[in-house]
Design a protein around this motif. Sequence first.
Motif, PDB file in Angstrom:
ATOM      1  N   ARG A 227       0.838  -1.213   0.000  1.00 49.38           N
ATOM      2  CA  ARG A 227       0.000   0.000   0.000  1.00 49.38           C
ATOM      3  C   ARG A 227       0.864   1.251   0.000  1.00 49.38           C
ATOM      4  O   ARG A 227       0.506   2.252  -0.613  1.00 49.38           O
ATOM      5  CB  ARG A 227      -0.987  -0.025   1.152  1.00 49.38           C
ATOM      6  CG  ARG A 227      -0.354  -0.161   2.509  1.00 49.38           C
ATOM      7  CD  ARG A 227      -1.384  -0.399   3.590  1.00 49.38           C
ATOM      8  NE  ARG A 227      -0.728  -0.481   4.874  1.00 49.38           N
ATOM      9  CZ  ARG A 227      -1.296  -0.945   5.938  1.00 49.38           C
ATOM     10  NH1 ARG A 227      -2.541  -1.357   5.890  1.00 49.38           N
ATOM     11  NH2 ARG A 227      -0.651  -0.980   7.068  1.00 49.38           N
ATOM     12  N   GLU A 228       2.011   1.211   0.683  1.00 42.58           N
ATOM     13  CA  GLU A 228       2.908   2.363   0.694  1.00 42.58           C
ATOM     14  C   GLU A 228       3.495   2.617  -0.693  1.00 42.58           C
ATOM     15  O   GLU A 228       3.612   3.760  -1.124  1.00 42.58           O
ATOM     16  CB  GLU A 228       4.020   2.183   1.729  1.00 42.58           C
ATOM     17  CG  GLU A 228       3.549   2.223   3.169  1.00 42.58           C
ATOM     18  CD  GLU A 228       3.048   0.869   3.689  1.00 42.58           C
ATOM     19  OE1 GLU A 228       3.110  -0.146   2.940  1.00 42.58           O
ATOM     20  OE2 GLU A 228       2.577   0.816   4.831  1.00 42.58           O
ATOM     21  N   ALA A 229       3.873   1.537  -1.388  1.00 47.98           N
ATOM     22  CA  ALA A 229       4.414   1.691  -2.743  1.00 47.98           C
ATOM     23  C   ALA A 229       3.339   2.216  -3.694  1.00 47.98           C
ATOM     24  O   ALA A 229       3.619   3.078  -4.536  1.00 47.98           O
ATOM     25  CB  ALA A 229       4.978   0.361  -3.248  1.00 47.98           C
ATOM     26  N   LEU A 230       2.114   1.709  -3.561  1.00 49.25           N
ATOM     27  CA  LEU A 230       1.009   2.191  -4.401  1.00 49.25           C
ATOM     28  C   LEU A 230       0.754   3.680  -4.159  1.00 49.25           C
ATOM     29  O   LEU A 230       0.556   4.448  -5.102  1.00 49.25           O
ATOM     30  CB  LEU A 230      -0.260   1.380  -4.127  1.00 49.25           C
ATOM     31  CG  LEU A 230      -0.294  -0.022  -4.708  1.00 49.25           C
ATOM     32  CD1 LEU A 230      -1.381  -0.856  -4.034  1.00 49.25           C
ATOM     33  CD2 LEU A 230      -0.524   0.043  -6.208  1.00 49.25           C
ATOM     34  N   PHE A 231       0.763   4.058  -2.891  1.00 49.32           N
ATOM     35  CA  PHE A 231       0.526   5.460  -2.549  1.00 49.32           C
ATOM     36  C   PHE A 231       1.646   6.347  -3.090  1.00 49.32           C
ATOM     37  O   PHE A 231       1.408   7.396  -3.684  1.00 49.32           O
ATOM     38  CB  PHE A 231       0.369   5.607  -1.040  1.00 49.32           C
ATOM     39  CG  PHE A 231       0.117   7.015  -0.570  1.00 49.32           C
ATOM     40  CD1 PHE A 231      -0.833   7.815  -1.183  1.00 49.32           C
ATOM     41  CD2 PHE A 231       0.830   7.532   0.495  1.00 49.32           C
ATOM     42  CE1 PHE A 231      -1.068   9.112  -0.735  1.00 49.32           C
ATOM     43  CE2 PHE A 231       0.601   8.826   0.948  1.00 49.32           C
ATOM     44  CZ  PHE A 231      -0.347   9.616   0.323  1.00 49.32           C
TER      45      PHE A 231
ATOM     46  N   GLY B  89      -4.659   5.513   8.910  1.00 47.37           N
ATOM     47  CA  GLY B  89      -3.984   6.578   9.623  1.00 47.37           C
ATOM     48  C   GLY B  89      -3.723   7.805   8.766  1.00 47.37           C
ATOM     49  O   GLY B  89      -4.525   8.158   7.906  1.00 47.37           O
ATOM     50  N   ASP B  90      -2.586   8.436   9.024  1.00 47.58           N
ATOM     51  CA  ASP B  90      -2.273   9.679   8.323  1.00 47.58           C
ATOM     52  C   ASP B  90      -2.086   9.468   6.824  1.00 47.58           C
ATOM     53  O   ASP B  90      -2.387  10.356   6.033  1.00 47.58           O
ATOM     54  CB  ASP B  90      -1.038  10.348   8.928  1.00 47.58           C
ATOM     55  CG  ASP B  90      -0.932  11.800   8.504  1.00 47.58           C
ATOM     56  OD1 ASP B  90      -1.909  12.557   8.731  1.00 47.58           O
ATOM     57  OD2 ASP B  90       0.099  12.184   7.929  1.00 47.58           O
ATOM     58  N   ASP B  91      -1.616   8.288   6.418  1.00 49.36           N
ATOM     59  CA  ASP B  91      -1.515   8.010   4.983  1.00 49.36           C
ATOM     60  C   ASP B  91      -2.890   8.058   4.322  1.00 49.36           C
ATOM     61  O   ASP B  91      -3.036   8.568   3.211  1.00 49.36           O
ATOM     62  CB  ASP B  91      -0.870   6.643   4.726  1.00 49.36           C
ATOM     63  CG  ASP B  91       0.634   6.641   4.958  1.00 49.36           C
ATOM     64  OD1 ASP B  91       1.242   7.736   4.967  1.00 49.36           O
ATOM     65  OD2 ASP B  91       1.194   5.544   5.124  1.00 49.36           O
ATOM     66  N   LEU B  92      -3.903   7.526   4.997  1.00 50.30           N
ATOM     67  CA  LEU B  92      -5.260   7.555   4.444  1.00 50.30           C
ATOM     68  C   LEU B  92      -5.757   8.993   4.342  1.00 50.30           C
ATOM     69  O   LEU B  92      -6.351   9.383   3.332  1.00 50.30           O
ATOM     70  CB  LEU B  92      -6.212   6.718   5.297  1.00 50.30           C
ATOM     71  CG  LEU B  92      -7.676   6.717   4.857  1.00 50.30           C
ATOM     72  CD1 LEU B  92      -7.820   6.209   3.419  1.00 50.30           C
ATOM     73  CD2 LEU B  92      -8.513   5.866   5.818  1.00 50.30           C
ATOM     74  N   ARG B  93      -5.497   9.806   5.366  1.00 50.06           N
ATOM     75  CA  ARG B  93      -5.908  11.212   5.317  1.00 50.06           C
ATOM     76  C   ARG B  93      -5.246  11.922   4.137  1.00 50.06           C
ATOM     77  O   ARG B  93      -5.900  12.600   3.356  1.00 50.06           O
ATOM     78  CB  ARG B  93      -5.546  11.933   6.619  1.00 50.06           C
ATOM     79  CG  ARG B  93      -5.945  13.423   6.598  1.00 50.06           C
ATOM     80  CD  ARG B  93      -5.291  14.214   7.713  1.00 50.06           C
ATOM     81  NE  ARG B  93      -3.855  14.164   7.702  1.00 50.06           N
ATOM     82  CZ  ARG B  93      -3.066  14.934   6.931  1.00 50.06           C
ATOM     83  NH1 ARG B  93      -3.597  15.797   6.088  1.00 50.06           N
ATOM     84  NH2 ARG B  93      -1.749  14.833   6.999  1.00 50.06           N
TER      85      ARG B  93
ATOM     86  N   ARG C 220      -6.212   2.043  -6.326  1.00 49.73           N
ATOM     87  CA  ARG C 220      -5.548   0.779  -5.996  1.00 49.73           C
ATOM     88  C   ARG C 220      -4.979   0.834  -4.580  1.00 49.73           C
ATOM     89  O   ARG C 220      -5.022  -0.159  -3.843  1.00 49.73           O
ATOM     90  CB  ARG C 220      -4.456   0.472  -7.007  1.00 49.73           C
ATOM     91  CG  ARG C 220      -5.013   0.070  -8.368  1.00 49.73           C
ATOM     92  CD  ARG C 220      -3.958  -0.125  -9.435  1.00 49.73           C
ATOM     93  NE  ARG C 220      -2.880  -1.020  -9.030  1.00 49.73           N
ATOM     94  CZ  ARG C 220      -1.666  -0.996  -9.556  1.00 49.73           C
ATOM     95  NH1 ARG C 220      -1.350  -0.124 -10.498  1.00 49.73           N
ATOM     96  NH2 ARG C 220      -0.739  -1.854  -9.148  1.00 49.73           N
ATOM     97  N   ALA C 221      -4.438   1.981  -4.186  1.00 53.25           N
ATOM     98  CA  ALA C 221      -3.902   2.122  -2.829  1.00 53.25           C
ATOM     99  C   ALA C 221      -5.018   2.035  -1.790  1.00 53.25           C
ATOM    100  O   ALA C 221      -4.834   1.419  -0.725  1.00 53.25           O
ATOM    101  CB  ALA C 221      -3.132   3.434  -2.696  1.00 53.25           C
ATOM    102  N   PHE C 222      -6.187   2.616  -2.092  1.00 58.50           N
ATOM    103  CA  PHE C 222      -7.337   2.480  -1.179  1.00 58.50           C
ATOM    104  C   PHE C 222      -7.680   1.009  -0.998  1.00 58.50           C
ATOM    105  O   PHE C 222      -7.898   0.541   0.117  1.00 58.50           O
ATOM    106  CB  PHE C 222      -8.580   3.194  -1.725  1.00 58.50           C
ATOM    107  CG  PHE C 222      -8.574   4.679  -1.570  1.00 58.50           C
ATOM    108  CD1 PHE C 222      -8.337   5.286  -0.349  1.00 58.50           C
ATOM    109  CD2 PHE C 222      -8.834   5.490  -2.663  1.00 58.50           C
ATOM    110  CE1 PHE C 222      -8.351   6.662  -0.214  1.00 58.50           C
ATOM    111  CE2 PHE C 222      -8.856   6.863  -2.541  1.00 58.50           C
ATOM    112  CZ  PHE C 222      -8.606   7.449  -1.318  1.00 58.50           C
ATOM    113  N   ALA C 223      -7.732   0.284  -2.110  1.00 57.50           N
ATOM    114  CA  ALA C 223      -8.080  -1.133  -2.068  1.00 57.50           C
ATOM    115  C   ALA C 223      -7.065  -1.947  -1.263  1.00 57.50           C
ATOM    116  O   ALA C 223      -7.419  -2.963  -0.656  1.00 57.50           O
ATOM    117  CB  ALA C 223      -8.202  -1.693  -3.489  1.00 57.50           C
ATOM    118  N   ALA C 224      -5.815  -1.490  -1.247  1.00 54.42           N
ATOM    119  CA  ALA C 224      -4.763  -2.178  -0.495  1.00 54.42           C
ATOM    120  C   ALA C 224      -4.872  -1.924   1.004  1.00 54.42           C
ATOM    121  O   ALA C 224      -4.217  -2.592   1.797  1.00 54.42           O
ATOM    122  CB  ALA C 224      -3.378  -1.769  -1.003  1.00 54.42           C
TER     123      ALA C 224
END
Length: 158
Positions: free
Chosen positions: A14-18, A47-51, A39-43
């Motif tokens: 998810r970090e790589a996708l983001f 936390g703060d990455d989602l924000r 794709r990152a949402f789906a992964a």
Amino acid sequence: MRFRDLLAEYPESREALFAYACALDYAGHESDAASAYERAFAAGLDGDDLRRELLQYGSTLRNLERVDEAVAALEKADEMFPGHDSVKVFKALALTSAGRSREAVAGLIDLALDRIDSDDLQRYRWAAQLRRGPGHMTRRTGRPGWSGRRVEVTTRGE
């Protein structure tokens, strides 16, 4: 290492996708960035990455003129992560693009009143509440709000 290579090495990260979505967005490839954000949402970002992703995704959608989706993403970010000024500002931009300028300005006024420590601004807090429209009673004074009447102002000598 390029972001595409990083994503190839860690396709489910998810970090790589983001990071890949951010790189695409920064490079001006908004359409590809939007897909990468999804794709990152789906992964399962959290936390703060989602924000940050909701904010950046909403901004990207606005740039793609997908304004209703942009507003929805930024409203979700504001609901999930209250108190983040950047979310409120980007939400105001999306609301303006969606033709909801009054709501956008109201949000920015609230943000200014909450964040700017100025006696000059704070003394007019009650007046800013009048933006809510006719018949609104202010909480601070209980005085009637804007009545809808036109008031003419003249200066001396006119």
